[in-house]
Design an enzyme around this catalytic site. Sequence first.
Site, PDB file in Angstrom:
ATOM      1  N   GLU A  57      15.579  33.932 -37.456  1.00 36.70           N
ATOM      2  CA  GLU A  57      16.964  33.553 -37.180  1.00 36.70           C
ATOM      3  C   GLU A  57      17.787  34.693 -36.585  1.00 36.70           C
ATOM      4  OE1 GLU A  57      18.656  30.197 -39.214  1.00 36.70           O
ATOM      5  OE2 GLU A  57      19.639  31.719 -40.442  1.00 36.70           O
ATOM      6  N   LYS A  59      21.472  35.724 -36.522  1.00 34.18           N
ATOM      7  CA  LYS A  59      22.805  35.434 -37.066  1.00 34.18           C
ATOM      8  C   LYS A  59      23.541  36.721 -37.402  1.00 34.18           C
ATOM      9  CE  LYS A  59      21.338  34.322 -41.791  1.00 34.18           C
ATOM     10  NZ  LYS A  59      21.178  33.250 -42.740  1.00 34.18           N
ATOM     11  N   LYS A 119      21.233  26.069 -34.840  1.00 34.16           N
ATOM     12  CA  LYS A 119      21.601  25.978 -36.248  1.00 34.16           C
ATOM     13  C   LYS A 119      23.117  25.858 -36.293  1.00 34.16           C
ATOM     14  CE  LYS A 119      19.731  27.000 -40.510  1.00 34.16           C
ATOM     15  NZ  LYS A 119      19.734  28.370 -41.017  1.00 34.16           N
ATOM     16  N   GLU A 168      17.455  18.888 -42.721  1.00 32.81           N
ATOM     17  CA  GLU A 168      17.558  19.780 -43.882  1.00 32.81           C
ATOM     18  C   GLU A 168      17.950  19.008 -45.135  1.00 32.81           C
ATOM     19  OE1 GLU A 168      19.237  23.760 -43.486  1.00 32.81           O
ATOM     20  OE2 GLU A 168      20.582  23.231 -45.141  1.00 32.81           O
ATOM     21  N   ASN A 189      16.052  23.494 -48.090  1.00 30.16           N
ATOM     22  CA  ASN A 189      16.801  24.740 -48.182  1.00 30.16           C
ATOM     23  C   ASN A 189      16.758  25.249 -49.624  1.00 30.16           C
ATOM     24  OD1 ASN A 189      18.500  26.868 -47.827  1.00 30.16           O
ATOM     25  ND2 ASN A 189      20.020  25.734 -46.642  1.00 30.16           N
ATOM     26  N   GLU A 219      13.046  26.850 -46.141  1.00 30.40           N
ATOM     27  CA  GLU A 219      14.161  27.589 -45.530  1.00 30.40           C
ATOM     28  C   GLU A 219      14.882  28.454 -46.555  1.00 30.40           C
ATOM     29  OE1 GLU A 219      17.062  25.004 -43.672  1.00 30.40           O
ATOM     30  OE2 GLU A 219      15.566  23.441 -43.508  1.00 30.40           O
ATOM     31  N   SER A 220      15.327  29.601 -46.109  1.00 28.36           N
ATOM     32  CA  SER A 220      16.245  30.498 -46.835  1.00 28.36           C
ATOM     33  C   SER A 220      15.639  31.209 -48.042  1.00 28.36           C
ATOM     34  CB  SER A 220      17.472  29.747 -47.367  1.00 28.36           C
ATOM     35  OG  SER A 220      18.147  29.121 -46.351  1.00 28.36           O
TER      36      SER A 220
END
Length: 471
Positions: A57, A59, A119, A168, A189, A219-220
């Site tokens: 990612e 960001k 995203k 998601e 997530n 994710e995450s």
Amino acid sequence: MILDTLAKGARRRARVLEEADGEGIREAAIARALDEDVHDFPFERNLRAEGVNIICEVKKASPSKGIIADHFPYLEIARDYERAGAAAISVLTEPDYFLGSGLYLKKISRAVQIPILRKDFIVSEVQIYESKLLGASAILLIVSILTDEELTRFIRTAKGLGLSALIETRTEEEIRRAVLAGARIIGVNNRDLRDFSIDNTRAARLHSLVPEDTLFIAESGIQKREDIEEFLAAGIRNFLIGEAMMKAEDKAEKLAEFIGEEPRVQCKICGISRERDIDFLNDALPDYAGFIFARSPRKVTPDKAAGLISLLDPRIKAVGVFVNETTETIADIAKKTHLSVIQLHGDEDFETIREVKERTGLPVWKAIRAGSEEDILPWNDSPADALLLDAKVMGKRGGTGKRIDPNFARAVRKPFLLAGGMNCENIVRAARIARPFAVDVNSGVETDGMKDKEKIQAVIRLLARSGLRKG
Ligand SMILES: O=C(O)c1ccccc1N[C@@H]1O[C@H](COP(=O)(O)O)[C@@H](O)[C@H]1O
């Protein structure tokens, strides 16, 4: 709750977009989709590739962490991700809390070859059309901020534009809704956007609820190799990693840590024709140096090659590349120039391969110009010691700079090298998918048709930093 605030902001921006030129955006996006092959879905294709696939990612900030990157050279970060072997790049475009921008996505999509996930908090179709125009290959749809009707419609709209949709979820109920809406990719997530808490067991727990043919992404909250190992044990092999990748100084090393590989790949640099090239190789120390004795801008005479090979560091083995040459000539040249390996890059059949092996006493690598897995299959029975997979380009023998789909390697049942348009941008991911014993780099380390010292060094260093080759 932050998610409501984010969705509210997204609705406001979508209204502005719609009022400014909703119709124009829709028409332009549809025209672009018609221009392309909308059935290609590169985001999904990359996540279906062999092994562990990581979406990295880009960001600048997040509501949970604040500023993640004070210095934010987003194009450089995206290029580093591509070189490091990312399967795709996720770009935050939400402006208020993630300090993202559509412009970042637009520029990144032009700078790299791998697919880009937009995203953002998509709450209106106009944002999907906009994503297409920005150059995204995929969009994120968050189940908890959409109705069932919106989810179904948005997935369909995205598909019509050739965009993949990553759906998601966070709960069992959301997975059920995603499946009913027609999701082809479901993410779980691990971060709870209500209080930002991380529960790394969530994706592993919910994975079994997702149908087998649906792509699954954790994710995450993934910070280290041990996190990945737990997911792998639960059968999950696709990941979206943000903060840990953003904070990593060396993206290639960090991705290698996540993927956790043993150094196993050797490297051949082909098309060596000058004394300077030998200096470059003696400095970079690849495993093999290729000398082309066939028609080519890189062709060397046997006399020239003998001189060059005598200057080569003894740790580097000399490979002679021949196209439809007689066995006698190959044997003469091999003897005169002290070759260690013969590469046959023409239409040589099994009998010729056998003869060359016998006459020279050297290992033979047979190049196959593969346009599909079927092109490879018959060569599994050949007497060659190894196959060399190269791209199929009509009317050309080799050195085309064209890539081969590394997934074709599934068809190989012998030791093999991966060749064809290998360069610093694509070599790590290709080597991870195909798992060859060696990669072969030729035009990808040239500038203006000449071998380039920096590019050779960059490839060799990258293979080491990526954990693919001993440094
Ligand atoms: O490089 C050439 O000109 C060449 C000519 C004839 C046969 C083989 C040749 N090169 C081989 O092609 C592959 C891939 O090259 P590239 O990376 O796509 O430029 C490589 O194995 C070279 O040995």
